[in-house]
Design an enzyme around this catalytic site. Structure first.
Site, PDB file in Angstrom:
ATOM      1  N   HIS A  46       0.825  -1.212   0.000  1.00 25.97           N
ATOM      2  CA  HIS A  46       0.000   0.000   0.000  1.00 25.97           C
ATOM      3  C   HIS A  46       0.863   1.267   0.000  1.00 25.97           C
ATOM      4  O   HIS A  46       0.359   2.343  -0.339  1.00 25.97           O
ATOM      5  CB  HIS A  46      -0.916  -0.010   1.223  1.00 25.97           C
ATOM      6  CG  HIS A  46      -2.275   0.562   0.973  1.00 25.97           C
ATOM      7  ND1 HIS A  46      -2.845   0.689  -0.280  1.00 25.97           N
ATOM      8  CD2 HIS A  46      -3.209   1.059   1.847  1.00 25.97           C
ATOM      9  CE1 HIS A  46      -4.053   1.225  -0.167  1.00 25.97           C
ATOM     10  NE2 HIS A  46      -4.293   1.460   1.099  1.00 25.97           N
ATOM     11  N   ASN A  96      -5.849   6.994   4.494  1.00 26.12           N
ATOM     12  CA  ASN A  96      -7.178   7.600   4.376  1.00 26.12           C
ATOM     13  C   ASN A  96      -7.166   9.110   4.589  1.00 26.12           C
ATOM     14  O   ASN A  96      -8.140   9.789   4.248  1.00 26.12           O
ATOM     15  CB  ASN A  96      -8.140   6.966   5.385  1.00 26.12           C
ATOM     16  CG  ASN A  96      -8.463   5.529   5.050  1.00 26.12           C
ATOM     17  OD1 ASN A  96      -7.831   4.930   4.185  1.00 26.12           O
ATOM     18  ND2 ASN A  96      -9.441   4.962   5.731  1.00 26.12           N
ATOM     19  N   ASN A 142      -8.603   4.595  -1.257  1.00 26.03           N
ATOM     20  CA  ASN A 142      -8.924   5.541  -0.193  1.00 26.03           C
ATOM     21  C   ASN A 142      -7.997   6.754  -0.164  1.00 26.03           C
ATOM     22  O   ASN A 142      -8.419   7.856   0.185  1.00 26.03           O
ATOM     23  CB  ASN A 142      -8.893   4.836   1.164  1.00 26.03           C
ATOM     24  CG  ASN A 142     -10.046   3.877   1.346  1.00 26.03           C
ATOM     25  OD1 ASN A 142     -11.124   4.063   0.766  1.00 26.03           O
ATOM     26  ND2 ASN A 142      -9.842   2.831   2.129  1.00 26.03           N
TER      27      ASN A 142
END
Length: 214
Positions: A46, A96, A142
């Site tokens: 990520h 996020n 996100n």
């Protein structure tokens, strides 16, 4: 009493960053490149966008110049590319909330959404596949969604770095937050090199042609 060496260096970097913010610039000649990811989780799939930013900083000779900027909760490094200036950014937030750092940095440096590049992981592409997407929706990412919300725009160019997708949908969260396997780590260096090439070529082209769209 004079400031210690490390403190003087910190103060100098802060003043240098402030001067760059206030410095006049030609329109379209400054770009923000943000590597999205989770602060504190380097090496995970990520956070591959942050890995690309690390390679970009090395290529531009500013790998030792990262400085924490509390105004936008990010690590910043300034680099030149021909006549253009690049602001490299790695948010010090969770994915996020990456958009808060990106939007604040864009505000500080007087940049529009079209002058902000996002570099992030892409589940729907296998490792090694790259794509430079010109605006559009977040496609379920996100970090990109946060940037769209905070910049109030979806016009940012995005470099999508494929990480592949696990077989079972229920495994996605553990997969993206996990580290690259040893086999994947062997493939990663050339991927980071090609991602850097793609970014630099695109930014050079836009810097040289003010009529070229994002």
């Amino acid at each position: 009493m004079s400031a210690s060496g490390p403190l003087r260096a910190c103060l100098w970097r802060g003043r240098a960053m402030s001067r760059c913010v206030l410095e006049p610039r030609a329109p379209g000649k400054r770009w923000l490149v943000a590597g999205l990811g989770n602060h504190g989780l380097p090496g995970t799939r990520h956070s591959v966008g942050m890995a690309v930013l690390g390679q970009l900083a090395r290529r531009l000779g500013v790998a030792e110049s990262w400085a924490r900027d509390q105004r936008c909760a990010a690590d910043l490094a300034l680099a030149t590319l021909g006549d253009a200036q690049l602001v490299l950014l790695r948010p010090r937030r969770l994915m996020n909330a990456n958009g808060r750092s990106v939007a604040r940095a864009a505000e500080l440096f007087g940049l529009t959404a079209e002058e902000v590049y996002l570099v992030h992981d892409e589940l729907d592409k296998p490792l090694g596949k790259l794509a430079l997407k010109l605006g559009g929706s977040a496609r379920g990412h996100n970090g990109v969604r946060s940037c769209i919300s905070c910049l109030n725009s979806s016009a940012m160019p995005r470099l999508r770095v494929g990480i592949g997708r696990p077989t079972h949908p229920s495994a996605v969260q553990a997969y993206v937050l996990g580290c690259f396997s040893p086999e994947e780590q062997e493939l990663l260096p050339p991927v980071l090199d090609r991602a850097t090439d793609l970014l630099l070529d695109h930014i050079r082209a836009r810097s040289q042609s003010p009529l070229l769209g994002p």
